[in-house]
Design a protein around this motif. Structure first.
Motif, PDB file in Angstrom:
ATOM      1  N   LEU A 140      49.478  79.162  -9.313  1.00 30.18           N
ATOM      2  CA  LEU A 140      50.167  77.924  -8.960  1.00 30.18           C
ATOM      3  C   LEU A 140      51.686  78.122  -8.981  1.00 30.18           C
ATOM      4  N   SER A 141      52.165  78.944  -9.887  1.00 27.08           N
ATOM      5  CA  SER A 141      53.606  79.162 -10.004  1.00 27.08           C
ATOM      6  C   SER A 141      54.179  79.895  -8.793  1.00 27.08           C
ATOM      7  N   VAL A 142      53.309  80.545  -8.010  1.00 24.15           N
ATOM      8  CA  VAL A 142      53.775  81.267  -6.816  1.00 24.15           C
ATOM      9  C   VAL A 142      53.059  80.763  -5.559  1.00 24.15           C
ATOM     10  N   LYS A 143      52.654  79.502  -5.595  1.00 20.49           N
ATOM     11  CA  LYS A 143      51.951  78.936  -4.443  1.00 20.49           C
ATOM     12  C   LYS A 143      52.836  78.960  -3.203  1.00 20.49           C
ATOM     13  N   THR A 144      52.196  79.126  -2.052  1.00 22.38           N
ATOM     14  CA  THR A 144      52.914  79.009  -0.778  1.00 22.38           C
ATOM     15  C   THR A 144      52.615  77.670  -0.119  1.00 22.38           C
ATOM     16  N   ARG A 145      51.596  76.963  -0.606  1.00 22.18           N
ATOM     17  CA  ARG A 145      51.263  75.642  -0.076  1.00 22.18           C
ATOM     18  C   ARG A 145      52.286  74.619  -0.573  1.00 22.18           C
ATOM     19  N   THR A 146      52.410  73.522   0.145  1.00 22.15           N
ATOM     20  CA  THR A 146      53.372  72.490  -0.245  1.00 22.15           C
ATOM     21  C   THR A 146      52.831  71.597  -1.344  1.00 22.15           C
ATOM     22  N   GLU A 147      51.505  71.407  -1.373  1.00 21.91           N
ATOM     23  CA  GLU A 147      50.880  70.524  -2.349  1.00 21.91           C
ATOM     24  C   GLU A 147      50.269  71.335  -3.493  1.00 21.91           C
ATOM     25  N   LYS A 148      50.467  70.848  -4.716  1.00 27.93           N
ATOM     26  CA  LYS A 148      49.812  71.473  -5.860  1.00 27.93           C
ATOM     27  C   LYS A 148      48.311  71.423  -5.686  1.00 27.93           C
ATOM     28  N   ASP A 149      47.817  70.271  -5.231  1.00 27.37           N
ATOM     29  CA  ASP A 149      46.392  70.087  -4.993  1.00 27.37           C
ATOM     30  C   ASP A 149      46.237  69.285  -3.701  1.00 27.37           C
ATOM     31  N   PRO A 150      45.898  69.940  -2.586  1.00 24.84           N
ATOM     32  CA  PRO A 150      45.812  69.236  -1.299  1.00 24.84           C
ATOM     33  C   PRO A 150      44.704  68.202  -1.230  1.00 24.84           C
ATOM     34  N   TYR A 151      43.795  68.213  -2.195  1.00 25.92           N
ATOM     35  CA  TYR A 151      42.680  67.258  -2.177  1.00 25.92           C
ATOM     36  C   TYR A 151      43.176  65.824  -2.182  1.00 25.92           C
ATOM     37  N   GLY A 152      44.268  65.578  -2.901  1.00 25.85           N
ATOM     38  CA  GLY A 152      44.796  64.226  -2.979  1.00 25.85           C
ATOM     39  C   GLY A 152      45.257  63.699  -1.639  1.00 25.85           C
ATOM     40  N   VAL A 153      45.993  64.527  -0.894  1.00 22.98           N
ATOM     41  CA  VAL A 153      46.480  64.116   0.427  1.00 22.98           C
ATOM     42  C   VAL A 153      45.315  63.926   1.387  1.00 22.98           C
ATOM     43  N   LEU A 154      44.371  64.849   1.345  1.00 22.32           N
ATOM     44  CA  LEU A 154      43.204  64.738   2.225  1.00 22.32           C
ATOM     45  C   LEU A 154      42.404  63.474   1.900  1.00 22.32           C
ATOM     46  N   SER A 155      42.263  63.166   0.616  1.00 20.90           N
ATOM     47  CA  SER A 155      41.520  61.978   0.206  1.00 20.90           C
ATOM     48  C   SER A 155      42.226  60.706   0.650  1.00 20.90           C
ATOM     49  N   ALA A 156      43.560  60.728   0.657  1.00 19.81           N
ATOM     50  CA  ALA A 156      44.310  59.555   1.123  1.00 19.81           C
ATOM     51  C   ALA A 156      43.966  59.238   2.567  1.00 19.81           C
ATOM     52  N   HIS A 157      43.805  60.285   3.382  1.00 18.70           N
ATOM     53  CA  HIS A 157      43.413  60.089   4.777  1.00 18.70           C
ATOM     54  C   HIS A 157      41.963  59.607   4.869  1.00 18.70           C
ATOM     55  N   VAL A 158      41.092  60.248   4.106  1.00 19.24           N
ATOM     56  CA  VAL A 158      39.673  59.905   4.166  1.00 19.24           C
ATOM     57  C   VAL A 158      39.437  58.453   3.758  1.00 19.24           C
ATOM     58  N   HIS A 159      40.152  58.001   2.730  1.00 22.09           N
ATOM     59  CA  HIS A 159      39.937  56.656   2.209  1.00 22.09           C
ATOM     60  C   HIS A 159      40.942  55.640   2.752  1.00 22.09           C
ATOM     61  N   SER A 160      41.797  56.085   3.695  1.00 19.66           N
ATOM     62  CA  SER A 160      42.795  55.190   4.302  1.00 19.66           C
ATOM     63  C   SER A 160      43.575  54.426   3.239  1.00 19.66           C
ATOM     64  N   SER A 162      46.788  54.175   2.578  1.00 22.47           N
ATOM     65  CA  SER A 162      48.092  53.562   2.852  1.00 22.47           C
ATOM     66  C   SER A 162      48.197  53.263   4.340  1.00 22.47           C
ATOM     67  N   GLN A 163      49.232  52.509   4.698  1.00 23.98           N
ATOM     68  CA  GLN A 163      49.406  52.148   6.106  1.00 23.98           C
ATOM     69  C   GLN A 163      49.703  53.364   6.969  1.00 23.98           C
ATOM     70  N   TYR A 164      50.136  54.452   6.335  1.00 24.61           N
ATOM     71  CA  TYR A 164      50.488  55.644   7.097  1.00 24.61           C
ATOM     72  C   TYR A 164      49.260  56.453   7.527  1.00 24.61           C
ATOM     73  N   VAL A 165      48.128  56.187   6.903  1.00 27.34           N
ATOM     74  CA  VAL A 165      46.927  56.966   7.215  1.00 27.34           C
ATOM     75  C   VAL A 165      45.776  56.090   7.711  1.00 27.34           C
ATOM     76  N   VAL A 166      46.031  54.818   7.929  1.00 25.06           N
ATOM     77  CA  VAL A 166      45.010  53.936   8.483  1.00 25.06           C
ATOM     78  C   VAL A 166      44.861  54.219   9.974  1.00 25.06           C
ATOM     79  N   PRO A 167      43.638  54.277  10.493  1.00 29.29           N
ATOM     80  CA  PRO A 167      43.454  54.526  11.931  1.00 29.29           C
ATOM     81  C   PRO A 167      44.153  53.476  12.786  1.00 29.29           C
ATOM     82  N   THR A 168      44.711  53.911  13.897  1.00 29.90           N
ATOM     83  CA  THR A 168      45.423  52.995  14.798  1.00 29.90           C
ATOM     84  C   THR A 168      44.920  53.128  16.233  1.00 29.90           C
ATOM     85  N   TYR A 169      43.674  53.519  16.410  1.00 31.12           N
ATOM     86  CA  TYR A 169      43.118  53.691  17.744  1.00 31.12           C
ATOM     87  C   TYR A 169      43.010  52.344  18.460  1.00 31.12           C
ATOM     88  N   THR A 170      43.305  52.349  19.728  1.00 33.17           N
ATOM     89  CA  THR A 170      43.222  51.112  20.517  1.00 33.17           C
ATOM     90  C   THR A 170      42.169  51.195  21.615  1.00 33.17           C
TER      91      THR A 170
END
Length: 232
Positions: A140-160, A162-170
């Motif tokens: 972890l101290s030499v990670k090249t990824r931006t997120e310590k744990d990407p699961y959180g960001v992915l889960s935000a999308h999966v569970h919608s 915030s307004q930034y990850v809610v589907p906006t299809y028309t």
């Protein structure tokens, strides 16, 4: 909405998918493959050296999820691809836990109950895998990824979440997103790949002599010579 209106929307969707797939599709598939290479090395190694006869199919499921991610992005379908990437993390953690817990696995298969959550499996690794916490902290101290744990960001999308990850299809054709959005999703794949790699390497780092050279070399490059000696 009348049937003919739906027919028009479906035709527009097919047209958008075709344009995307024939244009950026192959490049996106290649990008997902490149972002997933370490997982593929791990799957090959694990199937040869770490199977216990319990829930072995998870490893094939992990590979299938990478195929699914590539397929979705080749069509421009970003949200389903995000679900697939998050699923890769769930699958590998489930395999790590249940491969050594046949009784719990049998109970889950029979009753569909007591599935282990990510947090519970990570806690299990920290408590029962000797050296796991130290190794993971080093990586972890030499990670090249931006997120310590990407699961959180992915889960935000999966569970919608915030307004930034809610589907906006028309309309149906707006399901097909542009190449920039698809490339952002490829970056998610790279983040998940490194996290999965670090979890697996923290679990079996003591067996480094038998690990694929590609995995060991990549870890040594990240850790540096001094930390590598401590890690391995």
């Amino acid at each position: 909405m009348l049937k003919e209106e739906f027919r028009e929307q479906v035709e527009n969707l097919l047209s958008s998918v075709s344009v995307h797939a024939n244009g950026d599709g192959p490049n996106l598939c290649e990008a997902v493959y490149n972002a997933s290479t370490n997982i593929l090395f791990w799957i090959e190694y694990l199937k040869k050296s770490e199977l216990t006869g319990c829930c072995d199919g998870f490893l094939d499921g992990l590979r299938s999820s990478i195929v699914e991610t590539a397929g979705c992005l080749s069509l421009g379908l970003v949200r389903p691809a995000i679900f697939s990437i998050r699923g890769q993390i769930d699958i590998i953690l489930a395999w790590i836990y249940f491969k050594d817990h046949p009784v719990e696995w049998s109970n889950l298969q029979e009753k569909g109950e007591n599935y282990m959550l990510k947090s519970g499996i990570v806690k299990y690794l920290e408590e029962f895998y000797i050296g796991y916490t130290t190794r993971f902290a080093a990586l972890l101290s030499v990670k090249t990824r931006t997120e310590k744990d990407p699961y959180g960001v992915l889960s935000a999308h999966v569970h919608s979440q915030s307004q930034y990850v809610v589907p906006t299809y028309t309309s149906l054709d707006t399901l097909v997103m542009d190449v920039a959005a698809c490339e952002e999703c490829v970056a998610f794949q790279a983040e998940a790949t490194e996290w999965i790699n670090d979890v697996l390497l923290s679990c079996v780092g003591s067996k480094w002599a038998s690990l694929p050279s590609e995995i060991v070399t990549a870890a040594q490059v990240r850790l540096g010579s001094k930390s590598s000696k401590v890690f391995f």
